[in-house]
Design an enzyme around this catalytic site. Sequence first.
Site, PDB file in Angstrom:
ATOM      1  N   ASN A  15      43.976 116.631 -29.003  1.00 32.40           N
ATOM      2  CA  ASN A  15      42.579 117.619 -29.393  1.00 32.40           C
ATOM      3  C   ASN A  15      42.684 118.995 -29.495  1.00 32.40           C
ATOM      4  OD1 ASN A  15      40.270 115.566 -29.409  1.00 32.40           O
ATOM      5  ND2 ASN A  15      41.591 114.662 -27.607  1.00 32.40           N
ATOM      6  N   MET A  91      43.444 116.876 -17.158  1.00 29.03           N
ATOM      7  CA  MET A  91      43.304 115.689 -16.207  1.00 29.03           C
ATOM      8  C   MET A  91      43.434 116.037 -14.692  1.00 29.03           C
ATOM      9  SD  MET A  91      42.954 113.620 -18.679  1.00 29.03           S
ATOM     10  CE  MET A  91      43.209 111.689 -18.111  1.00 29.03           C
ATOM     11  N   ARG A  92      42.167 116.815 -14.541  1.00 32.72           N
ATOM     12  CA  ARG A  92      41.990 117.266 -13.326  1.00 32.72           C
ATOM     13  C   ARG A  92      40.688 117.574 -12.837  1.00 32.72           C
ATOM     14  NH1 ARG A  92      41.384 122.055 -10.753  1.00 32.72           N
ATOM     15  NH2 ARG A  92      42.163 122.080  -8.684  1.00 32.72           N
ATOM     16  N   HIS A 110      35.616 113.202 -23.505  1.00 32.66           N
ATOM     17  CA  HIS A 110      35.982 112.096 -22.863  1.00 32.66           C
ATOM     18  C   HIS A 110      36.042 110.643 -23.688  1.00 32.66           C
ATOM     19  CE1 HIS A 110      36.469 109.261 -19.142  1.00 32.66           C
ATOM     20  NE2 HIS A 110      35.202 108.601 -19.706  1.00 32.66           N
ATOM     21  N   GLU A 175      37.672 111.475 -32.039  1.00 31.78           N
ATOM     22  CA  GLU A 175      37.814 112.723 -31.156  1.00 31.78           C
ATOM     23  C   GLU A 175      38.050 113.846 -31.854  1.00 31.78           C
ATOM     24  OE1 GLU A 175      39.779 112.700 -27.411  1.00 31.78           O
ATOM     25  OE2 GLU A 175      39.562 110.177 -26.931  1.00 31.78           O
TER      26      GLU A 175
HETATM   27  C1  GAR Z   1      41.714 112.339 -24.931  1.00 32.54           C
HETATM   28  O1  GAR Z   1      41.613 110.858 -25.411  1.00 32.54           O
HETATM   29  C2  GAR Z   1      40.676 112.633 -24.073  1.00 32.54           C
HETATM   30  O2  GAR Z   1      39.456 112.100 -24.301  1.00 32.54           O
HETATM   31  C3  GAR Z   1      41.107 112.188 -22.658  1.00 32.54           C
HETATM   32  O3  GAR Z   1      42.394 112.451 -22.700  1.00 32.54           O
HETATM   33  C4  GAR Z   1      43.003 112.395 -23.954  1.00 32.54           C
HETATM   34  C5  GAR Z   1      44.015 113.655 -24.193  1.00 32.54           C
HETATM   35  O4  GAR Z   1      44.548 113.420 -25.392  1.00 32.54           O
HETATM   36  N1  GAR Z   1      40.507 112.756 -21.665  1.00 32.54           N
HETATM   37  C6  GAR Z   1      40.144 112.180 -20.656  1.00 32.54           C
HETATM   38  O5  GAR Z   1      40.085 111.285 -20.526  1.00 32.54           O
HETATM   39  C7  GAR Z   1      39.307 113.215 -19.709  1.00 32.54           C
HETATM   40  N2  GAR Z   1      38.813 112.391 -18.459  1.00 32.54           N
HETATM   41  P1  GAR Z   1      45.188 114.801 -26.193  1.00 32.54           P
HETATM   42  O6  GAR Z   1      46.151 115.592 -25.032  1.00 32.54           O
HETATM   43  O7  GAR Z   1      46.273 114.198 -26.955  1.00 32.54           O
HETATM   44  O8  GAR Z   1      44.074 115.720 -26.550  1.00 32.54           O
END
Ligand code: GAR
Length: 209
Positions: A15, A91-92, A110, A175
């Site tokens: 992202n 993730m925190r 999310h 996303e």
């Molecule tokens: C993504 O799918 C994001 O939506 C999720 O972690 C992934 C990160 O991917 N976030 C969560 O679950 C937050 N609760 P990335 O590091 O490749 O962007």
Amino acid sequence: MSRRLGVLISGRGSNLQSIIDAIRLGELLASIAVVISNRPEAAGLLRAQEAGLDTLCLRQKDYESRDAYDAALAGALRAKGVDLVCLAGFMRLVGKPLLEAFHNRMLNIHPSLLPAFPGLDAQRQALDHGVKVAGATVHLVSDVLDGGPIVAQAAVPVLVDDTVETLSARILVEEHRLYPRAIATVLDGGWRIEGRRFVLEQASAGAAG
Ligand code: GAR
């Protein structure tokens, strides 16, 4: 709001990459002032460095409390002149010192259609529940886990033979489209919070007279 972003990551950083790419393509008029990871091994830090961005790694274990850590994050973001914080796979849980420093100026993405399936393993939760439509949500961050006002959502179908991996991949494509656009919407202003709703004000053009 000026247009300096701070991006917080914990892992892969795809992202983050979509934000970098949208800025490069001129689709998102913003700059990334700093990328901060809570994990030194996050692959996203390499992506940021390859893009020539300032990076920082702040680890919770180097601070005496959660609040001290959140205050350090807020301080680092402020020092870089950040206006809008974008959580991108961070993730925190975000604590009070950071929430207060960036009230209504912090976004998260999310991998579910909130309010369904907050928290960890959203894609597995969706599969286990048997929903036929899944998706992604960008929301303002509040003190409720994955519970702040919703800025934008995108839906994808759940297919009969989906696994967590195939569903996650389909959601991730959305996303990457959704997040840069939602960031632009928030930066552009012309919105307000009503109750728990993010409300875009109607364009005023043509309203006069
Ligand atoms: C993504 O799918 C994001 O939506 C999720 O972690 C992934 C990160 O991917 N976030 C969560 O679950 C937050 N609760 P990335 O590091 O490749 O962007």
